[in-house]
Design an enzyme around this catalytic site. Sequence first.
Site, mmCIF file in Angstrom:
data_model
loop_
_atom_site.group_PDB
_atom_site.id
_atom_site.type_symbol
_atom_site.label_atom_id
_atom_site.label_comp_id
_atom_site.label_asym_id
_atom_site.label_seq_id
_atom_site.Cartn_x
_atom_site.Cartn_y
_atom_site.Cartn_z
ATOM 1 N N GLU B 198 54.850 30.681 50.890
ATOM 2 C CA GLU B 198 53.703 29.816 51.166
ATOM 3 C C GLU B 198 54.018 28.864 52.312
ATOM 4 O O GLU B 198 53.241 27.978 52.639
ATOM 5 C CB GLU B 198 53.327 29.026 49.911
ATOM 6 C CG GLU B 198 52.497 29.824 48.931
ATOM 7 C CD GLU B 198 53.198 31.078 48.442
ATOM 8 O OE1 GLU B 198 54.272 30.949 47.832
ATOM 9 O OE2 GLU B 198 52.701 32.190 48.683
ATOM 10 N N ASN B 282 54.630 38.182 49.394
ATOM 11 C CA ASN B 282 53.434 38.228 50.239
ATOM 12 C C ASN B 282 53.755 37.972 51.709
ATOM 13 O O ASN B 282 54.667 37.225 52.031
ATOM 14 C CB ASN B 282 52.407 37.206 49.758
ATOM 15 C CG ASN B 282 52.925 35.773 49.884
ATOM 16 O OD1 ASN B 282 53.779 35.352 49.125
ATOM 17 N ND2 ASN B 282 52.427 35.039 50.853
ATOM 18 N N ASP B 324 47.420 37.798 47.863
ATOM 19 C CA ASP B 324 48.689 37.210 47.405
ATOM 20 C C ASP B 324 49.291 37.973 46.230
ATOM 21 O O ASP B 324 49.761 37.383 45.266
ATOM 22 C CB ASP B 324 48.535 35.718 47.033
ATOM 23 C CG ASP B 324 49.886 35.088 46.690
ATOM 24 O OD1 ASP B 324 50.884 35.450 47.341
ATOM 25 O OD2 ASP B 324 49.945 34.258 45.761
#
Lengths: 145, 599
Positions: B198, B282, B324
């Site tokens: 992230e 991801n 994701d």
Amino acid sequence: MRYKSLLALSGLIGIGAVSAIAGSSGAKAENDPVYVVQEGHVDQHTFNGYRRYGESCHRCHGPDGAGSSYAPSLTESLKHLSYEDFTNVIVNGRQNVTKSQNNVMPAFGTTEDVVLYIDDIYGYLKARSDERLPRGRPKRIGDDS
Amino acid sequence: MKLKRTLLGCTMMLGMAALGAGTPASANDELQKLQGDANQWVMPTGNYANQRYSTLDQITAANASKLHPVWSFSTGVLRGHEGGPLVIGNTMYVHTPFPNNVFALDLNDNGKIIWKYEPRQDPSVIAVMCCDTVNRGVAYGDGKIILNQADATTVALDAKSGKELWHVKNGDPAKGETMTMAPMIVKDKVYVGISGGEFGTQGRLTAYNLKDGSLAWNAYSVGPDEQLLVDPVKTTNMGKPIGKDSSVSTWQGDQWKTGGGSTWGWYSYDPATNLIYYGTGNPSTWNPVQRPGDNKWSMTIFARDADTGMAKWVYQMTPHDEWDYDGINEMILADIPVKGKMTKALVHFDRNGFGYTLNRETGELLVAEKYDPAVNWATHVDMQTGRPQVVAQYSTQAQGEDKNSRNICPAALGSKDQQPAAFSPKTGVFYVPTNHVCMDYEPFKVSYTAGQPYVGATLSMYPPKGENNLGNFIAWDAGQGKILWSNPEPFSVWSGALATAGDIVFYGTLDGYLKAVDSKSGKELYKYKTPSGIIGNVTTYTHNGKQYIAVLSGVGGWAGIGMAAGLGNDTDGLGAVGAYKQLSNYTQLGGVMTVFGLD
């Protein structure tokens, strides 16, 4: 920055015919940022606040500002926190790290995505806190979906 | 005692290994032997195959109802407790979330603390952890306990004294690089991964020499061939050579540099093939429109040579991720009949909702079926190309930026997250803790700033339409790709399962129950409400000849973010029963390990 959103707001009032402008209750200073909720639809600033919240705050403060297992519910916090205190915490962060707590609220003072839109984030959370907005993604004024 | 005995055995094995494999004498074939000793629990995954199965059979389906807690231990730390303890000889090793304390407990003396390790870490790292301050446990090898700290430091401790032997910096928290995963040790190396999908980290698997923490090699998930440790000719994907520039050619410009593919899951190892297996996370950002291409090798199963790191085969499950669906979940190695043929299989329950069965020697795709009927983002996986057939309505790429794609199942949490499944060779069945959650997903444009979230999507999560339960605990036939039975749970099951030869499967629930169910029928045999919600993994071992079950409770992790205040529903369904089930009405924070036994 505070004036920016007020300005945008007055613009909106001009255009929109009857708009229910939700003010906030409690200790509200004269020029705190305001949000617009019209029949469940929000203005662009409030929507942007929702989005910025999702980008930078959700992972700790939970969906829709509702709180997580370790960070406070901001819908609750904004019932008591002034706009000044709110921006202060966000710009400077706050650490509560002791033997028993490991709570870290990051400092966003140099994070453009947050500082530039701090009024929008405030407006969104305030609308949630004032119970003018339900949980979930708000609809934009003009959106029907 | 046990240690001495096995060290001796180890020397003998070394002699043989040197003859056989031709690799330099390894310090640590000890583990290969120890992992077969059901009395101990020597690695976080139970064994190298990641089966989380024990041959212990004192606790059985017939007597499980007589289980009860026999002792417990408070970790003194509040936040989410993932992973589980190790048991080596008469010592139990317990870890905590940040500040990542480690305790060595004396099983001969009612869990008295032999030593405690308290790392000093700058708490500002907490600000760049994606989902609570979890840690999934320590590894043991060659008399050392290896700990991955949140601040991306890997530390080796003397297992006897807790004294620090070496430490190495594996990443930079200022760039959003952190560590949560449990290391794996094979022979003379320790393998660690990095978190930060992230935050736009460039994901990698890193091998350090167990002896002194010196770097052996880095194998990136995304980037140029030399960084990937691949051979364009010998490394295969779906049976074919992957070719030159297999990763960079699937990214726009140098986006791969912040391309994600983090490596924070559970690793496994097959001594027969000498391959280590793991999955990558991801691609960054969550906004697919911003990163055209397949974004290889994010969302990929990797099989790498344990010594050199060279990739033997790869398989990308979710090319160009739009939801994701990190591919980091554990790879379970099992020899099972697949469509009637005995197979050296790798079984993987992906976040994307498909249960995959592959040939673990060749990487051939054998089965890919939905393990939650709610899964709707793809109709099926094309067995020729290996690609999921995406449904346009649920494609956040097709819907585009600033468009809210609705009712996608599963949610970003996946049909299963890191909580590892178990496999019982006795029943031939996989036992899988699952999430049953759907979402709305709206991508938007973001720019990369080092150390700042690089997410670019807003999400709302809720149970599948017309349903109330947010989780299921299922039994899965990986040879056929079929659910055998499914127990609904009010919340996601975020706890690692344990299967035993006593015909029982154990798991924990977010509302705090440790449960024992019959491995054939799923029928509940025993449950006990621990002090907090369980996101830890269940462990078993013996002490003085008696079998025990241990589990960490302490709610938190991603589950604690999403569910503490209840999932928000999409605006239409607001107020629907179930969507407002608040976990905070059932449980509060606090780390405790509870040990169960029979009289």
